[in-house]
Design a protein around this motif. Sequence first.
Motif, PDB file in Angstrom:
ATOM      1  N   GLU A  40       1.735  27.196  28.513  1.00 12.34           N
ATOM      2  CA  GLU A  40       1.463  28.486  28.442  1.00 12.34           C
ATOM      3  C   GLU A  40      -0.128  28.435  27.888  1.00 12.34           C
ATOM      4  O   GLU A  40      -0.512  27.445  27.163  1.00 12.34           O
ATOM      5  CB  GLU A  40       2.255  29.210  27.411  1.00 12.34           C
ATOM      6  CG  GLU A  40       1.779  30.641  27.207  1.00 12.34           C
ATOM      7  CD  GLU A  40       1.991  31.593  28.205  1.00 12.34           C
ATOM      8  OE1 GLU A  40       1.746  32.713  28.116  1.00 12.34           O
ATOM      9  OE2 GLU A  40       3.028  31.439  28.947  1.00 12.34           O
ATOM     10  N   THR A  41      -1.079  29.200  28.499  1.00 15.95           N
ATOM     11  CA  THR A  41      -2.360  28.976  28.028  1.00 15.95           C
ATOM     12  C   THR A  41      -2.962  30.293  27.887  1.00 15.95           C
ATOM     13  O   THR A  41      -2.807  31.423  28.809  1.00 15.95           O
ATOM     14  CB  THR A  41      -3.277  28.319  29.238  1.00 15.95           C
ATOM     15  OG1 THR A  41      -2.889  27.252  29.349  1.00 15.95           O
ATOM     16  CG2 THR A  41      -4.740  28.418  28.878  1.00 15.95           C
ATOM     17  N   SER A  42      -3.456  30.581  26.638  1.00 14.45           N
ATOM     18  CA  SER A  42      -3.968  31.952  26.362  1.00 14.45           C
ATOM     19  C   SER A  42      -5.486  32.418  26.941  1.00 14.45           C
ATOM     20  O   SER A  42      -6.140  31.262  27.425  1.00 14.45           O
ATOM     21  CB  SER A  42      -4.261  32.053  24.886  1.00 14.45           C
ATOM     22  OG  SER A  42      -5.200  31.467  24.434  1.00 14.45           O
ATOM     23  N   ASP A  43      -5.979  33.444  26.737  1.00 11.93           N
ATOM     24  CA  ASP A  43      -7.450  33.681  27.035  1.00 11.93           C
ATOM     25  C   ASP A  43      -8.334  33.098  25.908  1.00 11.93           C
ATOM     26  O   ASP A  43      -7.657  32.463  24.843  1.00 11.93           O
ATOM     27  CB  ASP A  43      -7.641  35.319  26.916  1.00 11.93           C
ATOM     28  CG  ASP A  43      -7.004  35.854  28.094  1.00 11.93           C
ATOM     29  OD1 ASP A  43      -6.596  35.317  29.355  1.00 11.93           O
ATOM     30  OD2 ASP A  43      -6.506  37.098  28.050  1.00 11.93           O
ATOM     31  N   ASP A  44      -9.524  33.131  26.329  1.00  6.94           N
ATOM     32  CA  ASP A  44     -10.383  32.285  25.080  1.00  6.94           C
ATOM     33  C   ASP A  44     -10.826  33.537  24.294  1.00  6.94           C
ATOM     34  O   ASP A  44     -10.420  34.610  24.356  1.00  6.94           O
ATOM     35  CB  ASP A  44     -11.709  32.018  25.916  1.00  6.94           C
ATOM     36  CG  ASP A  44     -12.610  32.733  26.634  1.00  6.94           C
ATOM     37  OD1 ASP A  44     -12.743  33.938  25.984  1.00  6.94           O
ATOM     38  OD2 ASP A  44     -13.086  32.462  27.521  1.00  6.94           O
ATOM     39  N   GLN A  59       1.575  34.626  18.341  1.00 13.19           N
ATOM     40  CA  GLN A  59       2.467  34.554  19.542  1.00 13.19           C
ATOM     41  C   GLN A  59       2.643  33.167  19.823  1.00 13.19           C
ATOM     42  O   GLN A  59       3.817  32.969  20.194  1.00 13.19           O
ATOM     43  CB  GLN A  59       1.775  35.385  20.556  1.00 13.19           C
ATOM     44  CG  GLN A  59       2.077  35.258  22.084  1.00 13.19           C
ATOM     45  CD  GLN A  59       1.314  35.395  23.155  1.00 13.19           C
ATOM     46  OE1 GLN A  59       0.317  36.163  22.753  1.00 13.19           O
ATOM     47  NE2 GLN A  59       1.701  35.029  24.214  1.00 13.19           N
ATOM     48  N   PHE A  60       1.739  32.253  19.825  1.00  9.33           N
ATOM     49  CA  PHE A  60       2.372  30.958  20.243  1.00  9.33           C
ATOM     50  C   PHE A  60       3.147  30.146  19.222  1.00  9.33           C
ATOM     51  O   PHE A  60       3.644  29.359  19.616  1.00  9.33           O
ATOM     52  CB  PHE A  60       0.647  29.969  20.355  1.00  9.33           C
ATOM     53  CG  PHE A  60       0.082  30.219  21.752  1.00  9.33           C
ATOM     54  CD1 PHE A  60       0.391  29.199  22.749  1.00  9.33           C
ATOM     55  CD2 PHE A  60      -0.287  31.499  22.195  1.00  9.33           C
ATOM     56  CE1 PHE A  60      -0.112  29.345  23.866  1.00  9.33           C
ATOM     57  CE2 PHE A  60      -0.778  31.686  23.650  1.00  9.33           C
ATOM     58  CZ  PHE A  60      -0.723  30.593  24.230  1.00  9.33           C
ATOM     59  N   ALA A  61       2.926  30.363  17.990  1.00  3.15           N
ATOM     60  CA  ALA A  61       3.867  30.063  16.951  1.00  3.15           C
ATOM     61  C   ALA A  61       5.115  30.447  17.147  1.00  3.15           C
ATOM     62  O   ALA A  61       6.233  29.593  17.175  1.00  3.15           O
ATOM     63  CB  ALA A  61       3.391  30.534  15.589  1.00  3.15           C
ATOM     64  N   CYS A  62       5.327  31.643  17.683  1.00  4.92           N
ATOM     65  CA  CYS A  62       6.844  32.437  18.122  1.00  4.92           C
ATOM     66  C   CYS A  62       7.141  31.524  19.243  1.00  4.92           C
ATOM     67  O   CYS A  62       8.657  31.432  19.331  1.00  4.92           O
ATOM     68  CB  CYS A  62       6.638  33.833  18.217  1.00  4.92           C
ATOM     69  SG  CYS A  62       6.350  34.753  16.567  1.00  4.92           S
ATOM     70  N   GLU A  63       6.324  31.565  20.245  1.00  5.01           N
ATOM     71  CA  GLU A  63       6.737  30.709  21.246  1.00  5.01           C
ATOM     72  C   GLU A  63       7.144  29.303  21.206  1.00  5.01           C
ATOM     73  O   GLU A  63       8.199  28.796  21.573  1.00  5.01           O
ATOM     74  CB  GLU A  63       5.645  30.879  22.532  1.00  5.01           C
ATOM     75  CG  GLU A  63       5.424  32.274  23.102  1.00  5.01           C
ATOM     76  CD  GLU A  63       4.326  32.457  24.076  1.00  5.01           C
ATOM     77  OE1 GLU A  63       3.763  31.293  24.283  1.00  5.01           O
ATOM     78  OE2 GLU A  63       4.307  33.490  24.403  1.00  5.01           O
ATOM     79  N   GLY A 125       4.191  20.995  20.920  1.00  3.88           N
ATOM     80  CA  GLY A 125       2.898  21.577  20.117  1.00  3.88           C
ATOM     81  C   GLY A 125       1.893  22.491  20.610  1.00  3.88           C
ATOM     82  O   GLY A 125       2.078  22.805  21.710  1.00  3.88           O
ATOM     83  N   VAL A 126       1.297  23.184  19.671  1.00  2.58           N
ATOM     84  CA  VAL A 126       0.264  24.152  20.231  1.00  2.58           C
ATOM     85  C   VAL A 126      -1.164  23.579  20.163  1.00  2.58           C
ATOM     86  O   VAL A 126      -1.578  22.809  18.815  1.00  2.58           O
ATOM     87  CB  VAL A 126       0.351  25.265  19.444  1.00  2.58           C
ATOM     88  CG1 VAL A 126      -0.812  26.425  19.643  1.00  2.58           C
ATOM     89  CG2 VAL A 126       1.607  26.095  19.453  1.00  2.58           C
ATOM     90  N   GLN A 136      -2.820  26.448  23.736  1.00  4.58           N
ATOM     91  CA  GLN A 136      -1.924  25.993  24.734  1.00  4.58           C
ATOM     92  C   GLN A 136      -0.727  25.407  24.183  1.00  4.58           C
ATOM     93  O   GLN A 136      -0.903  24.948  23.020  1.00  4.58           O
ATOM     94  CB  GLN A 136      -2.713  24.938  25.667  1.00  4.58           C
ATOM     95  CG  GLN A 136      -3.790  25.318  26.668  1.00  4.58           C
ATOM     96  CD  GLN A 136      -3.878  24.097  27.630  1.00  4.58           C
ATOM     97  OE1 GLN A 136      -4.271  23.037  27.008  1.00  4.58           O
ATOM     98  NE2 GLN A 136      -4.025  24.418  28.853  1.00  4.58           N
ATOM     99  N   LEU A 137       0.440  25.868  24.924  1.00  6.65           N
ATOM    100  CA  LEU A 137       1.765  25.457  24.517  1.00  6.65           C
ATOM    101  C   LEU A 137       1.729  24.111  25.281  1.00  6.65           C
ATOM    102  O   LEU A 137       1.894  24.306  26.518  1.00  6.65           O
ATOM    103  CB  LEU A 137       2.586  26.449  24.507  1.00  6.65           C
ATOM    104  CG  LEU A 137       4.028  25.990  24.090  1.00  6.65           C
ATOM    105  CD1 LEU A 137       4.213  25.551  22.574  1.00  6.65           C
ATOM    106  CD2 LEU A 137       5.120  27.061  24.436  1.00  6.65           C
TER     107      LEU A 137
END
Length: 147
Positions: A40-44, A59-63, A125-126, A136-137
Motif C-alpha cells: 500500500e502506498t499513500s499520497d505524498d 491509517q498505516f499503523a491500523c493496516e 513494516g511501514v 508504504q506498507l
Amino acid sequence: MDIAKALAVIDRLCSGEFPAEPGRTDAGPAGPGFLTAELETSDDFWEDDGTRWEETAEQFACELDGLGERLTERWGTPQEFSLHGVFERTVRGEAPGEPWASLSGHVPDVRLWRSHETGRWIALGVSQWDRELPFQLLAVVTDRDPP
C-alpha cells in the motif's frame, strides 16, 4: 488495503524464487535472498499542514496491525525488531547485508515471523523516506537472518 490481496502477495513471495541480481519485480525491490512487496502506498505530503500526515500515519499503523493479526494466526506471535541499530551500522560503513541494510534507511522497525513451511523470514513494516514523501506498507520475505 485489501487484506486478502495482501496475504496472496505475501504467499507468492514466500513461495517465489529469489533473483540472482538486485532489481525490481512487479511487487517491489528484490535481490539475492529477498523479495519485497509494496502492499500500500499513500499520497505524498508536500502541501500538507500536518493534519493529513497524522491521519495517514494512523491509517498505516491500523493496516499494519490488521495484516499483522492475520500473519500471527499463521505463524504465531511476531518478534518486534528495531532497525535503528542496523541503520547505525550501515552509516558507519559496516555491511549488515540485504535486505536489512537498505530497509533500515526508511523503516524504523518491523514485525518478524518465521514460516514453518519454508524457513523464510517475513518482515512487515511501514516505510517513509521523509516527512513529505508517501508512506508504504511493506512486506519482505527473506532467507537472510536479521542481523
